[in-house]
Design an enzyme around this catalytic site. Structure first.
Site, short mmCIF file in Angstrom:
data_model
loop_
_atom_site.label_atom_id
_atom_site.label_comp_id
_atom_site.label_asym_id
_atom_site.label_seq_id
_atom_site.Cartn_x
_atom_site.Cartn_y
_atom_site.Cartn_z
N ASP A 18 0.82 -1.21 0.00
CA ASP A 18 0.00 0.00 0.00
C ASP A 18 0.86 1.26 0.00
O ASP A 18 1.97 1.26 0.51
CB ASP A 18 -0.91 -0.02 1.24
CG ASP A 18 -2.06 0.97 1.11
OD1 ASP A 18 -2.47 1.28 -0.03
OD2 ASP A 18 -2.54 1.45 2.16
N GLY A 19 0.31 2.33 -0.59
CA GLY A 19 0.98 3.63 -0.55
C GLY A 19 1.49 4.13 -1.89
O GLY A 19 2.16 5.17 -1.94
N ASN A 20 1.17 3.44 -2.97
CA ASN A 20 1.64 3.87 -4.29
C ASN A 20 1.11 5.25 -4.65
O ASN A 20 1.85 6.10 -5.17
CB ASN A 20 1.17 2.90 -5.39
CG ASN A 20 1.80 1.54 -5.25
OD1 ASN A 20 2.68 1.33 -4.45
ND2 ASN A 20 1.32 0.59 -6.05
N GLY A 21 -0.19 5.46 -4.41
CA GLY A 21 -0.81 6.74 -4.78
C GLY A 21 -0.19 7.89 -4.01
O GLY A 21 0.15 8.93 -4.59
N TRP A 23 2.74 7.99 -2.65
CA TRP A 23 4.13 8.16 -3.08
C TRP A 23 4.16 9.09 -4.30
O TRP A 23 4.98 10.00 -4.38
CB TRP A 23 4.72 6.79 -3.44
CG TRP A 23 6.17 6.82 -3.83
CD1 TRP A 23 7.25 6.64 -3.03
CD2 TRP A 23 6.69 7.06 -5.16
NE1 TRP A 23 8.41 6.74 -3.74
CE2 TRP A 23 8.09 7.00 -5.05
CE3 TRP A 23 6.12 7.31 -6.41
CZ2 TRP A 23 8.94 7.18 -6.16
CZ3 TRP A 23 6.95 7.50 -7.51
CH2 TRP A 23 8.34 7.43 -7.37
N ARG A 31 -1.14 9.17 -9.84
CA ARG A 31 -1.09 7.96 -9.02
C ARG A 31 -0.46 6.77 -9.76
O ARG A 31 0.22 5.94 -9.18
CB ARG A 31 -2.50 7.58 -8.56
CG ARG A 31 -3.15 8.57 -7.61
CD ARG A 31 -4.60 8.18 -7.32
NE ARG A 31 -4.67 6.83 -6.79
CZ ARG A 31 -4.51 6.51 -5.50
NH1 ARG A 31 -4.32 7.45 -4.62
NH2 ARG A 31 -4.57 5.26 -5.11
N ASN A 66 -10.89 -2.85 -5.34
CA ASN A 66 -10.16 -1.88 -6.18
C ASN A 66 -10.80 -1.69 -7.56
O ASN A 66 -10.53 -0.70 -8.24
CB ASN A 66 -8.69 -2.29 -6.35
CG ASN A 66 -7.85 -2.16 -5.10
OD1 ASN A 66 -6.87 -2.89 -4.91
ND2 ASN A 66 -8.19 -1.22 -4.23
N TRP A 67 -11.69 -2.60 -7.97
CA TRP A 67 -12.39 -2.41 -9.26
C TRP A 67 -13.19 -1.11 -9.25
O TRP A 67 -13.49 -0.57 -10.32
CB TRP A 67 -13.35 -3.57 -9.54
CG TRP A 67 -12.71 -4.86 -9.93
CD1 TRP A 67 -12.72 -6.02 -9.21
CD2 TRP A 67 -11.97 -5.16 -11.12
NE1 TRP A 67 -12.03 -7.02 -9.87
CE2 TRP A 67 -11.56 -6.51 -11.05
CE3 TRP A 67 -11.60 -4.41 -12.24
CZ2 TRP A 67 -10.82 -7.13 -12.06
CZ3 TRP A 67 -10.85 -5.03 -13.25
CH2 TRP A 67 -10.47 -6.36 -13.15
N ARG A 186 2.27 -4.84 6.08
CA ARG A 186 1.53 -3.82 5.34
C ARG A 186 2.36 -2.56 5.32
O ARG A 186 2.76 -2.04 6.37
CB ARG A 186 0.17 -3.52 5.97
CG ARG A 186 -0.57 -2.45 5.13
CD ARG A 186 -2.01 -2.21 5.55
NE ARG A 186 -2.65 -1.30 4.60
CZ ARG A 186 -3.90 -1.38 4.18
NH1 ARG A 186 -4.67 -2.35 4.60
NH2 ARG A 186 -4.39 -0.49 3.33
N GLU A 205 1.91 -13.11 12.29
CA GLU A 205 2.49 -11.97 12.98
C GLU A 205 2.30 -10.76 12.07
O GLU A 205 2.61 -10.83 10.87
CB GLU A 205 3.98 -12.19 13.26
CG GLU A 205 4.25 -13.30 14.25
CD GLU A 205 3.66 -13.02 15.63
OE1 GLU A 205 3.63 -11.84 16.06
OE2 GLU A 205 3.21 -13.99 16.29
C1 IPE Z 1 -5.29 -2.81 -0.11
O1 IPE Z 1 -5.03 -1.45 -0.25
C2 IPE Z 1 -5.30 -3.49 -1.46
C3 IPE Z 1 -4.00 -3.64 -2.09
C4 IPE Z 1 -2.84 -3.28 -1.58
C5 IPE Z 1 -4.01 -4.27 -3.38
P1 IPE Z 1 -6.19 -0.39 -0.39
O2 IPE Z 1 -5.52 0.94 -0.51
O3 IPE Z 1 -7.12 -0.78 -1.47
O4 IPE Z 1 -6.95 -0.55 1.01
P2 IPE Z 1 -7.75 0.53 1.88
O5 IPE Z 1 -8.71 1.23 0.95
O6 IPE Z 1 -6.73 1.47 2.44
O7 IPE Z 1 -8.40 -0.27 2.96
C1 IPE Z 2 -1.66 0.21 -3.31
O1 IPE Z 2 -1.45 1.56 -3.34
C2 IPE Z 2 -1.85 -0.38 -4.69
C3 IPE Z 2 -3.21 -0.84 -4.97
C4 IPE Z 2 -4.20 -0.80 -4.13
C5 IPE Z 2 -3.47 -1.38 -6.28
P1 IPE Z 2 -2.65 2.59 -3.35
O2 IPE Z 2 -3.04 2.87 -4.76
O3 IPE Z 2 -3.75 2.14 -2.46
O4 IPE Z 2 -1.95 3.87 -2.73
P2 IPE Z 2 -2.52 4.85 -1.62
O5 IPE Z 2 -2.90 4.01 -0.44
O6 IPE Z 2 -3.70 5.55 -2.23
O7 IPE Z 2 -1.38 5.76 -1.32
MG MG Z 3 -4.14 2.36 -0.49
#
Ligand code: IPE
Ligand code: IPE
Ligand code: MG
Length: 258
Positions: A18-21, A23, A31, A66-67, A186, A205
């Protein structure tokens, strides 16, 4: 530099990437730029896990939920998956990594399904490590599918309801093919499961880090494993009892058998 004891490695590491967006947004980029850099982090993590000798790595790449993101982002993620299924082929083959995938894969576009099938079948005999991609995956959805399959078995007189036990359920969960999760990581600072491996994480864990996924690398993985190795896994038992060590081993065996 983290200190990892190779004799006590987690057998199954699962990561909520998580956190790509965030970043990307922090750099004034779209994103999707974060997802692209996230693919580099996948490669680095996969290599590090393989080098350490971790048998199974499950990566949460795309959730069922995510869809519902904007269509352009969904398309970019699917395109990126398709590119990686081509560009990472040699990496998998050279390192004898078996690719597998879990989730409602039939919801992926046909071209993505074909590339996935091609690479999973091409790598199916490798024993170096299993890289398990969770795509269009949801822990609740997986349980719903398993319950439906069980109901059908009961309906067809293949199983008696009184014979339904943990093992009967686990056998119907594709995520359990690589066993229960030992270490669940995570990235991105949130401390939640977000519908990941609900059954298999029962005694995992948990390790949460503020690091955003595109910044995650081999050293980040070593740090997570070092933290894991500092934990005492009790599986519901008593820590200091005379026979705690042997019963913990017994419970661990049981966990794995399920
Ligand atoms: C979880 O991250 C799904 C993936 C990493 C693929 P999300 O960004 O979708 O989860 P929430 O919305 O923070 O719970
Ligand atoms: C996780 O990063 C990747 C996927 C869920 C596909 P996010 O896209 O959720 O990034 P944030 O959480 O918005 O930073
Ligand atoms: Mg996310």
């Amino acid at each position: 530099m983290a200190l990892v004891e190779v004799s006590r490695l987690p057998q199954h590491v699962a990561i909520i990437m998580d956190g790509n967006g965030r970043w990307a947004q922090a750099r004034g980029k779209p994103r999707t730029a974060g997802h692209e850099r996230g693919a580099d982090a996948v490669r680095a993590t996969m290599r590090a896990a393989r080098r350490l000798g971790i048998p199974a790595l499950t990566l949460y790449a795309f959730s069922e939920q995510n869809w519902d993101r904007p269509q352009a982002e969904v398309n970019a993620l699917v395109d990126l998956l398709c590119e990686c299924l081509v560009s990472e082929r040699n990496e998998l083959v050279d390192n004898e990594i078996r690719l597998s995938a879990i989730g409602r894969l039939h919801k992926l576009p046909q071209h993505a399904q074909s590339r996935l099938q091609k690479l999973t079948s091409e790598t199916k005999a490798y024993e170096g490590m299993t890289l398990n991609l969770a795509l269009s995956y949801g822990g609740r959805e997986e349980l719903v599918d398993a319950v439906r399959a069980l109901a059908n078995k009961v309906h067809a007189d293949e199983i008696d309801p009184s014979d339904i036990d943990e093992s009967a359920i686990a056998q119907l969960l594709p995520s359990m093919d690589v066993g229960p999760v030992d270490l669940l990581i995570r990235t991105g600072g949130e401390q939640r499961i977000s519908n990941f491996l609900l059954w298999g994480s029962a005694y995992a864990e948990l390790y949460f880090t503020e690091e955003l996924w595109p910044d995650f690398d081999a050293n980040s993985l070593y740090c997570a494993i070092e933290a894991y190795q500092g934990r005492e896994r009790r599986f519901g038992l008593v820590p200091d009892a005379e026979d705690a060590a042997s019963t913990t081993e017994a419970r661990k065996e049981l966990e794995r058998a399920i």
